[in-house]
Design an enzyme around this catalytic site. Structure first.
Site, PDB file in Angstrom:
ATOM      1  N   ASP A   1       0.827  -1.218   0.000  1.00  0.00           N
ATOM      2  CA  ASP A   1       0.000   0.000   0.000  1.00  0.00           C
ATOM      3  C   ASP A   1       0.858   1.263   0.000  1.00  0.00           C
ATOM      4  O   ASP A   1       0.713   2.127  -0.871  1.00  0.00           O
ATOM      5  CB  ASP A   1      -0.898   0.052   1.252  1.00  0.00           C
ATOM      6  CG  ASP A   1      -2.070  -0.905   1.161  1.00  0.00           C
ATOM      7  OD1 ASP A   1      -2.419  -1.324   0.045  1.00  0.00           O
ATOM      8  OD2 ASP A   1      -2.640  -1.232   2.220  1.00  0.00           O
TER       9      ASP A   1
ATOM     10  N   ASP B   1      -7.348   3.540  12.716  1.00  0.00           N
ATOM     11  CA  ASP B   1      -6.017   4.147  12.681  1.00  0.00           C
ATOM     12  C   ASP B   1      -5.975   5.492  11.951  1.00  0.00           C
ATOM     13  O   ASP B   1      -5.246   6.397  12.348  1.00  0.00           O
ATOM     14  CB  ASP B   1      -5.014   3.162  12.077  1.00  0.00           C
ATOM     15  CG  ASP B   1      -4.732   2.023  13.048  1.00  0.00           C
ATOM     16  OD1 ASP B   1      -4.774   2.281  14.264  1.00  0.00           O
ATOM     17  OD2 ASP B   1      -4.503   0.891  12.604  1.00  0.00           O
TER      18      ASP B   1
ATOM     19  N   SER C   1      -4.320  -9.322   7.545  1.00  0.00           N
ATOM     20  CA  SER C   1      -3.762  -7.980   7.727  1.00  0.00           C
ATOM     21  C   SER C   1      -3.189  -7.937   9.134  1.00  0.00           C
ATOM     22  O   SER C   1      -3.890  -8.200  10.114  1.00  0.00           O
ATOM     23  CB  SER C   1      -4.872  -6.946   7.555  1.00  0.00           C
ATOM     24  OG  SER C   1      -4.502  -5.764   8.230  1.00  0.00           O
TER      25      SER C   1
HETATM   26  N1  ARG Z   1      -8.407  -3.306  15.821  1.00  0.00           N
HETATM   27  C1  ARG Z   1      -7.172  -2.785  16.284  1.00  0.00           C
HETATM   28  C2  ARG Z   1      -7.292  -1.327  16.616  1.00  0.00           C
HETATM   29  O1  ARG Z   1      -8.168  -0.678  16.124  1.00  0.00           O
HETATM   30  C3  ARG Z   1      -6.044  -3.021  15.311  1.00  0.00           C
HETATM   31  C4  ARG Z   1      -6.163  -2.325  13.983  1.00  0.00           C
HETATM   32  C5  ARG Z   1      -5.124  -2.717  12.942  1.00  0.00           C
HETATM   33  N2  ARG Z   1      -5.191  -4.118  12.678  1.00  0.00           N
HETATM   34  C6  ARG Z   1      -4.591  -4.769  11.658  1.00  0.00           C
HETATM   35  N3  ARG Z   1      -4.726  -6.070  11.680  1.00  0.00           N
HETATM   36  N4  ARG Z   1      -3.951  -4.177  10.710  1.00  0.00           N
HETATM   37  O2  ARG Z   1      -6.500  -0.806  17.352  1.00  0.00           O
END
Ligand code: ARG
Length: 394
Positions: free
Chosen positions: A13, A125, A177
């Protein structure tokens, strides 16, 4: 050319983002934050650097932020006993405000007016990064290409990367992921989206599962000073190495796996699995020590604060006034959180089995059922009468 500071992971990405923004006339400076995701181990740092330049970056910053991460972000969360929805010890969420802070710092150093990231438009995020950046420097403009570009799938991105001679490893299957740092690993997507299915063993990276877990118990003693873990089995550790060590032995005993259907900030429910051996061991032992040294009212009130604190972290409000105010409260509560907790790690369980503190509020002569009992049981009668009076009516 307008300069953009990009939070760069070295993955598909963000590599495509470099080229894509280049194509729109921007100069791209990449910033890789090392929070303990295994850079230089599985991920070859030179390969990341090469990929950034091949994609069109003009410069790359790779910064080891592991000490700052554990000292300034992980430790306050540990002191607060922060856990989201009963399971998630917030590894990913704690990393974002730190990445934002350094993005802003580099932007200032480079006199750039733009920053960019590779978060999707569905996740937490993007919110955490953008709110943090906005608080730290509201003048910076933020670009989030994943929310607006033309690529609809990973395959289209791979095709774009190949066409543009970006050296990516397309042979690697990517079933999940993953976001990883020293405090824990977050794993989602792929088969995990099927809620009726148990997570397959291959989804876990650092914890052993039932078939290869250690068959013997491991006892460890953790010594805390004012809420800060300082020693394991009598040996001093810096926080970063203490966490790495606990990840290793905790992983061996299968500690710290979680499977959570979580409420995202953007309104979606999603399923994520977590691995956080060190975080789980430290959270468990820190709480155990607090049970011994905090009085009832402080202890119960702190539980409410923990819940709120975890929410603030999850919601991307690390740099908010409420978070700062709660920090002062939490700091006060840690004054007597000094002592040793002995834990048994065995087949996925992490159980406190012994505790000791000079500030212990436990008084054996009051709680004992033996003959050394000093508790005046006669006083209980009057206490019960007055306590129950509003309800009993006399
Ligand atoms: N759900 C978690 C959070 O919001 C992790 C997010 C990122 N997860 C990932 N597998 N890329 O803090």
């Amino acid at each position: 050319m307008k300069k953009v500071i990009l939070a760069y992971s070295g993955g598909l990405d963000t590599s495509c983002i470099v080229r894509w923004l280049n194509g729109q006339g921007y100069e791209i400076i990449c910033f890789v934050a090392d929070l303990g995701q295994g850079l230089g181990e599985g991920e070859d740092l030179q390969a990341i650097e090469k990929r950034a330049y091949a994609a069109g970056a003009s410069k790359i910053y790779i910064e080891n932020l592991q000490d700052e991460f554990v000292d300034d972000f992980v430790l306050p969360a540990l002191k607060a006993n922060a856990v989201y929805e009963g399971k998630y010890l917030l590894a990913t969420a704690l990393g974002r405000p730190l990445i934002a802070k350094h993005l802003v710092e580099i932007a200032h150093k480079e006199k750039a007016s733009l920053v960019a990231h590779g978060c999707t438009g569905k996740g937490n995020d993007q919110v955490r990064l953008e709110v943090a950046i906005g608080i730290l420097d509201p003048k910076l403009e933020i670009i989030a290409p994943l929310r607006s570009w033309e690529f609809k799938s990973r395959e289209e991105e791979i095709e774009y990367a190949l066409k543009n001679n970006i050296p990516i490893d397309v042979t690697k299957k990517k079933p999940y992921s993953i976001d990883r740092n020293i405090w824990g690993i977050s794993i989602e997507a792929g088969i995990l989206e099927n809620l009726e299915q148990e997570p397959p063993e291959d989804a876990y990276l650092i914890t052993k599962g039932p078939t290869n877990i250690a068959g013997y118990p491991k006892y460890i003693e953790i010594y805390f000073e004012k809420g800060v873990p300082k020693k394991i089995d009598g040996k001093n550790y810096k926080l970063k190495s203490l966490i790495s060590y606990l990840n290793e032995i905790g992983g061996l005993h299968g500690i710290g796996r979680q499977d959570l259907i979580e409420n995202r900030l953007v309104g979606i429910k999603s399923r994520e699995i977590y691995e956080a051996p060190a975080a789980t061991i430290l959270f468990t032992s820190h709480k155990e020590l607090e049970s011994l040294v905090l009085d009832r009212e402080l202890s119960h009130f702190k539980e409410i604060i923990s819940l709120k604190y975890a929410e603030l972290i999850y919601y991307g409000l690390w740099y908010s006034p409420l978070k700062a105010a709660l920090d002062s409260f939490i700091l006060t509560t840690q004054k007597h959180v000094t002592g040793t907790i002995r834990l048994k790690l065995f087949k996925g369980n992490c159980v406190p089995v012994a505790r000791k503190s000079a500030y212990s509020l436990y008084k054996k002569e009051l709680s004992t059922y033996g003959k050394e009992d000093k508790f005046n049981q006669k006083l209980a009668e009057g206490f019960i009468k007055i306590w129950g009076m509003p309800y009993i009516g006399k």
